[in-house]
Write a protein that holds these residues in place. Structure first.
Motif, mmCIF file in Angstrom:
data_model
loop_
_atom_site.group_PDB
_atom_site.id
_atom_site.type_symbol
_atom_site.label_atom_id
_atom_site.label_comp_id
_atom_site.label_asym_id
_atom_site.label_seq_id
_atom_site.Cartn_x
_atom_site.Cartn_y
_atom_site.Cartn_z
ATOM 1 N N LYS A 64 1.006 -1.104 -0.089
ATOM 2 C CA LYS A 64 0.151 0.015 0.095
ATOM 3 C C LYS A 64 1.067 1.108 -0.005
ATOM 4 O O LYS A 64 1.948 1.180 0.592
ATOM 5 C CB LYS A 64 -1.071 -0.111 1.266
ATOM 6 C CG LYS A 64 -1.976 -0.956 1.290
ATOM 7 C CD LYS A 64 -2.909 -1.290 0.209
ATOM 8 C CE LYS A 64 -3.818 -2.487 0.133
ATOM 9 N NZ LYS A 64 -4.718 -2.130 -1.090
ATOM 10 N N SER A 65 0.496 2.063 -0.636
ATOM 11 C CA SER A 65 1.297 3.516 -0.774
ATOM 12 C C SER A 65 0.552 4.562 -0.474
ATOM 13 O O SER A 65 -0.763 4.709 -0.653
ATOM 14 C CB SER A 65 1.958 3.674 -2.071
ATOM 15 O OG SER A 65 1.025 4.170 -3.028
ATOM 16 N N SER A 66 1.068 5.718 0.272
ATOM 17 C CA SER A 66 0.499 7.070 0.223
ATOM 18 C C SER A 66 1.579 8.090 0.167
ATOM 19 O O SER A 66 2.955 7.696 0.426
ATOM 20 C CB SER A 66 -0.359 7.188 1.420
ATOM 21 O OG SER A 66 -1.099 8.245 1.607
ATOM 22 N N PHE A 79 -4.273 4.697 4.234
ATOM 23 C CA PHE A 79 -4.002 3.311 3.320
ATOM 24 C C PHE A 79 -5.415 2.341 3.218
ATOM 25 O O PHE A 79 -6.109 2.596 4.432
ATOM 26 C CB PHE A 79 -3.069 2.491 4.158
ATOM 27 C CG PHE A 79 -1.750 3.062 4.177
ATOM 28 C CD1 PHE A 79 -0.834 3.370 3.230
ATOM 29 C CD2 PHE A 79 -1.402 3.544 5.505
ATOM 30 C CE1 PHE A 79 0.535 3.787 3.430
ATOM 31 C CE2 PHE A 79 -0.195 4.169 5.757
ATOM 32 C CZ PHE A 79 0.792 4.565 4.646
ATOM 33 N N TYR A 125 1.946 -6.759 5.143
ATOM 34 C CA TYR A 125 1.481 -5.675 4.372
ATOM 35 C C TYR A 125 2.635 -4.738 4.716
ATOM 36 O O TYR A 125 3.396 -4.694 5.684
ATOM 37 C CB TYR A 125 0.428 -4.918 5.350
ATOM 38 C CG TYR A 125 -0.950 -5.420 4.564
ATOM 39 C CD1 TYR A 125 -1.745 -4.406 4.083
ATOM 40 C CD2 TYR A 125 -1.558 -6.684 4.930
ATOM 41 C CE1 TYR A 125 -3.138 -4.663 3.426
ATOM 42 C CE2 TYR A 125 -2.860 -6.924 4.286
ATOM 43 C CZ TYR A 125 -3.581 -6.036 3.820
ATOM 44 O OH TYR A 125 -4.852 -6.218 3.295
ATOM 45 N N PHE A 144 3.542 -0.853 4.068
ATOM 46 C CA PHE A 144 3.072 0.397 3.567
ATOM 47 C C PHE A 144 4.133 1.241 3.533
ATOM 48 O O PHE A 144 4.923 1.596 4.262
ATOM 49 C CB PHE A 144 2.109 0.940 4.966
ATOM 50 C CG PHE A 144 1.174 0.057 5.595
ATOM 51 C CD1 PHE A 144 -0.088 0.116 4.954
ATOM 52 C CD2 PHE A 144 1.253 -0.945 6.414
ATOM 53 C CE1 PHE A 144 -1.064 -0.604 5.384
ATOM 54 C CE2 PHE A 144 0.306 -1.905 7.061
ATOM 55 C CZ PHE A 144 -1.066 -1.517 6.302
ATOM 56 N N LEU A 169 -1.958 3.195 12.320
ATOM 57 C CA LEU A 169 -1.023 2.211 11.970
ATOM 58 C C LEU A 169 0.111 2.298 12.891
ATOM 59 O O LEU A 169 0.515 1.110 13.465
ATOM 60 C CB LEU A 169 -0.319 2.449 10.546
ATOM 61 C CG LEU A 169 0.733 1.290 10.201
ATOM 62 C CD1 LEU A 169 0.160 -0.057 10.110
ATOM 63 C CD2 LEU A 169 1.161 1.784 8.781
#
Length: 201
Positions: A89-91, A107, A129, A131, A175
């Motif tokens: 997952k990316s942000s 995310f 996961y 991130f 998170l």
């Protein structure tokens, strides 16, 4: 009542391309190739969709999986040679468009169906996961290709299942309360190997 036979169309295997593959029309090669398409379609690396794919590429580069092309509809994003399943997952704080303020880091973590033809109970398909946060906050110098600008947070999927269950998204602050492992690019490979040994053995 006689049930009709259902014909299942098989998946099409993705073949790794070089960029030199030519477009054709009526059997004639055109002055267009896959590289020109990539350059046209994939130059905005800060965009939400492409940045997510870039994050997958970055992680894949640490586990020697660049020889296997990305599959759009896999139940998880990557798998190590030994079978550890990874969801990426990316942000990013910064976007390519004009911003009034930095974007919030959030995310998607929604459970999914493993089989698209015969949907089953929704679960998180991966073992871990990762991130990926493009953490740079200066628009004048942001560069998604500078891997020192990225932070990576690794969390076992079992912790997400236990702590947030069917929750569909999670903020960075939430998170961090789950105590993920925060690392930089140069430690990604060793941490993935450590978790592989822990989870699969």
């Amino acid at each position: 009542m006689i049930a009709k036979d259902k014909t299942i169309l098989p998946a099409i295997e993705t073949v790794l391309k070089t960029g030199n593959e030519q477009f054709i029309f009526d059997g004639e090669k055109l002055p267009l190739n896959v590289l020109s398409f990539w350059s046209w379609s994939s130059s905005e690396l800060l965009g939400n969709a492409l940045r997510g794919i870039l994050a997958e590429f970055i992680v894949a580069s640490t586990i020697d999986q660049l020889h296997s092309p990305r599959e759009e509809w896999d139940a998880y994003d990557l798998k190590t040679k030994n079978g550890l399943k990874i969801e990426i997952k990316s942000s990013s704080y910064l976007q390519s468009w004009e911003q009034a303020e930095l974007s919030k880091i959030i995310f998607g973590i929604q459970p999914t169906h493993e089989n698209r033809i015969n949907p089953t109970e929704q679960i998180r398909q991966s073992n871990i996961y990762i991130f990926c946060v493009l953490a740079h906050k200066d628009k004048n110098s942001v560069n998604p290709l500078d891997l020192s600008q990225w932070d990576f947070y690794i969390l076992e999927t079992s912790i997400l299942n236990m702590k947030v269950k069917n929750q569909k998204s999670i903020t960075l602050s939430s998170l961090e309360k789950l105590n993920p492992i925060k690392i930089k690019y140069d430690n990604l490979e060793s941490e993935i190997i450590r978790l592989e040994e822990k989870i699969l053995n």
